[in-house]
Design a protein around this motif. Sequence first.
Motif, mmCIF file in Angstrom:
data_model
loop_
_atom_site.group_PDB
_atom_site.id
_atom_site.type_symbol
_atom_site.label_atom_id
_atom_site.label_comp_id
_atom_site.label_asym_id
_atom_site.label_seq_id
_atom_site.Cartn_x
_atom_site.Cartn_y
_atom_site.Cartn_z
ATOM 1 N N ASN A 141 0.822 -1.210 0.000
ATOM 2 C CA ASN A 141 0.000 0.000 0.000
ATOM 3 C C ASN A 141 0.855 1.259 0.000
ATOM 4 O O ASN A 141 0.489 2.274 -0.604
ATOM 5 N N GLN A 142 2.010 1.226 0.683
ATOM 6 C CA GLN A 142 2.932 2.364 0.623
ATOM 7 C C GLN A 142 3.430 2.581 -0.806
ATOM 8 O O GLN A 142 3.588 3.717 -1.265
ATOM 9 N N GLN A 143 3.673 1.474 -1.500
ATOM 10 C CA GLN A 143 4.166 1.547 -2.875
ATOM 11 C C GLN A 143 3.050 1.786 -3.890
ATOM 12 O O GLN A 143 3.309 1.965 -5.075
ATOM 13 N N LYS A 144 1.804 1.746 -3.413
ATOM 14 C CA LYS A 144 0.635 1.900 -4.275
ATOM 15 C C LYS A 144 0.610 0.833 -5.367
ATOM 16 O O LYS A 144 0.368 1.104 -6.543
ATOM 17 N N VAL A 145 0.855 -0.398 -4.931
ATOM 18 C CA VAL A 145 0.805 -1.565 -5.808
ATOM 19 C C VAL A 145 -0.447 -2.364 -5.475
ATOM 20 O O VAL A 145 -0.634 -2.763 -4.322
ATOM 21 N N PRO A 146 -1.331 -2.621 -6.437
ATOM 22 C CA PRO A 146 -2.536 -3.379 -6.146
ATOM 23 C C PRO A 146 -2.210 -4.769 -5.585
ATOM 24 O O PRO A 146 -1.294 -5.445 -6.055
ATOM 25 N N GLN A 147 -2.971 -5.184 -4.597
ATOM 26 C CA GLN A 147 -2.874 -6.511 -3.988
ATOM 27 C C GLN A 147 -4.271 -7.134 -4.042
ATOM 28 O O GLN A 147 -4.911 -7.347 -3.024
ATOM 29 N N PRO A 148 -4.727 -7.451 -5.259
ATOM 30 C CA PRO A 148 -6.112 -7.903 -5.405
ATOM 31 C C PRO A 148 -6.313 -9.370 -5.059
ATOM 32 O O PRO A 148 -5.452 -10.223 -5.306
ATOM 33 N N PHE A 149 -7.471 -9.647 -4.473
ATOM 34 C CA PHE A 149 -7.993 -10.993 -4.286
ATOM 35 C C PHE A 149 -7.023 -11.912 -3.543
ATOM 36 O O PHE A 149 -6.677 -13.001 -4.011
ATOM 37 N N VAL A 150 -6.583 -11.455 -2.369
ATOM 38 C CA VAL A 150 -5.667 -12.252 -1.566
ATOM 39 C C VAL A 150 -6.313 -13.578 -1.173
ATOM 40 O O VAL A 150 -7.529 -13.660 -0.982
ATOM 41 N N ALA A 151 -5.485 -14.612 -1.049
ATOM 42 C CA ALA A 151 -5.981 -15.963 -0.768
ATOM 43 C C ALA A 151 -6.058 -16.200 0.729
ATOM 44 O O ALA A 151 -5.308 -16.985 1.306
ATOM 45 N N THR A 152 -6.971 -15.509 1.349
ATOM 46 C CA THR A 152 -7.260 -15.636 2.773
ATOM 47 C C THR A 152 -8.617 -14.997 3.020
ATOM 48 O O THR A 152 -8.948 -13.973 2.408
ATOM 49 N N GLY A 153 -9.384 -15.583 3.917
ATOM 50 C CA GLY A 153 -10.720 -15.057 4.180
ATOM 51 C C GLY A 153 -10.811 -14.228 5.444
ATOM 52 O O GLY A 153 -11.922 -14.008 5.943
ATOM 53 N N ALA A 154 -9.686 -13.756 5.981
ATOM 54 C CA ALA A 154 -9.740 -12.925 7.187
ATOM 55 C C ALA A 154 -10.617 -11.703 6.926
ATOM 56 O O ALA A 154 -10.508 -11.050 5.890
ATOM 57 N N SER A 155 -11.471 -11.389 7.863
ATOM 58 C CA SER A 155 -12.423 -10.302 7.648
ATOM 59 C C SER A 155 -11.752 -8.933 7.598
ATOM 60 O O SER A 155 -12.332 -7.974 7.083
ATOM 61 N N VAL A 156 -10.518 -8.836 8.085
ATOM 62 C CA VAL A 156 -9.831 -7.552 8.089
ATOM 63 C C VAL A 156 -9.627 -7.006 6.679
ATOM 64 O O VAL A 156 -9.595 -5.789 6.479
ATOM 65 N N TRP A 157 -9.514 -7.895 5.673
ATOM 66 C CA TRP A 157 -9.307 -7.403 4.308
ATOM 67 C C TRP A 157 -10.519 -6.625 3.813
ATOM 68 O O TRP A 157 -10.408 -5.835 2.878
ATOM 69 N N GLY A 158 -11.658 -6.837 4.426
ATOM 70 C CA GLY A 158 -12.853 -6.105 4.018
ATOM 71 C C GLY A 158 -13.236 -4.987 4.960
ATOM 72 O O GLY A 158 -13.863 -4.012 4.550
ATOM 73 N N THR A 159 -12.867 -5.110 6.252
ATOM 74 C CA THR A 159 -13.270 -4.095 7.220
ATOM 75 C C THR A 159 -12.273 -2.954 7.322
ATOM 76 O O THR A 159 -12.632 -1.852 7.720
ATOM 77 N N ASP A 160 -11.001 -3.216 6.965
ATOM 78 C CA ASP A 160 -9.974 -2.186 7.060
ATOM 79 C C ASP A 160 -10.182 -1.109 5.996
ATOM 80 O O ASP A 160 -10.550 -1.401 4.862
ATOM 81 N N THR A 161 -9.949 0.143 6.364
ATOM 82 C CA THR A 161 -10.103 1.255 5.421
ATOM 83 C C THR A 161 -8.785 1.971 5.136
ATOM 84 O O THR A 161 -8.753 2.934 4.374
#
Length: 426
Positions: A141-161
């Motif tokens: 995110n610091q590098q502004k590189v997309p990290q799409p569709f990570v292979a983990t279902g942790a809810s933080v990937w959706g709740t974090d802003t």
Amino acid sequence: MRHNTVLRAAAAGIAALLTATACSTQRGEEDAATSADGACKGQQTTGITDKAIKLGGIYPMSGPASAYGTISKGIGAYFKYINAEKGGIDGRKVEFVVRDDGYQPPKAVEEARRLVEREKVFAVFQTLGTPSTAAVWDYLNQQKVPQPFVATGASVWGTDTKHPWTMGWQPSYVSESRVYANYLKENKPKAKVAVLFQNDDFGKDLLGGFKQAIKGSKVKVTAEESYEVTDPSVSAQMSNLARSKADVLLNITTPKFGSQALAADAKNTKWNPLHIVNNVSASTSVLKPVGFKNVQGVVSATYFKDPADPQWADDGEMKIYRRAMKKYAPDTDPSIQFNAYGWAVASSLHKALDAMKCPTREGLRDAIQKLKDVKVDMLLPGVTLTTGPKDRFPIETMQLTRFKGERWALFGEPLDTRKRFGPVTD
């Protein structure tokens, strides 16, 4: 949900590994980037041209979670098929660079930096596992590189802003837990549940979601045992859980430990609980070493088509998948669900790339946040991708499945957990 332990550890690792030079690399490239479309000027075009796009992925090709490594084979076969038979994605041939982190967060950071700074990838598509993904998302995110569709279902990937460049794909562990809770409330309303869980954010996320979903019912968690990913086995934990005499076992494990727990349950003839195994350990490659006769009646949940299920034998997408796997990944078994997972997530990224308004990193970042009922042919009927400003969970529908004979068999109806339980919140 409890995510702080892994995130604090990841932050500490990143602080030791990142340099000021690395942080400035992409800013210079961003300033130099131009586009024929005026609206896209100034946006990052590293890793993408009119003729090619370079993607990176980080998987545990070795180590305790190496069973997941074959996901990259499914993804690789999809892109090879698209390149050879469809002319690429919007005319761009895809290069997919796979790196091995051994399921070790510090190694994941090293490989992420390699992909960004040396390989110059357009996006880091798929980092596998909650610990590894948490270790690299600050950097990406610091590098502004997309990290799409990570292979983990942790809810933080959706709740974090605070990490707009990162997004999950598969149903969150909270959503998955809700499917199991709903099933027990309707079919075993007085269930006593023993839980085996991995002692990290993956295990705690699913267990926490399950406890929240059974609140107000007579379904109770009566025993809990955790394990570390570095443990040699879970035999002691399974012995302790068996003594609880619970009538349900909720198995929240990664593949190696999933096989061990299933085997331990099969050997203990004095304990016969309903065995629920979480989706990430439900592949036949996990069950087969235990012996199919020993896992009859085990329950799980899924959201994509099982290539071993004969009901999909005449399915158009499944036919393409099987032919492509045989041609472009001949060293792997197309019947393994993890390969189909890879195909499905690669197809999902294809849809997002097609939706980009600008062929830039910013364009992909924005596209994955504006999906609307996107159909992906390898997903189950009724399962689509939807995201928005207040909904960063692409898939929230799952269907129960039971192991019967030598394969999984779907039963019941797909459950849209958004509608049944409301949004997943932190």
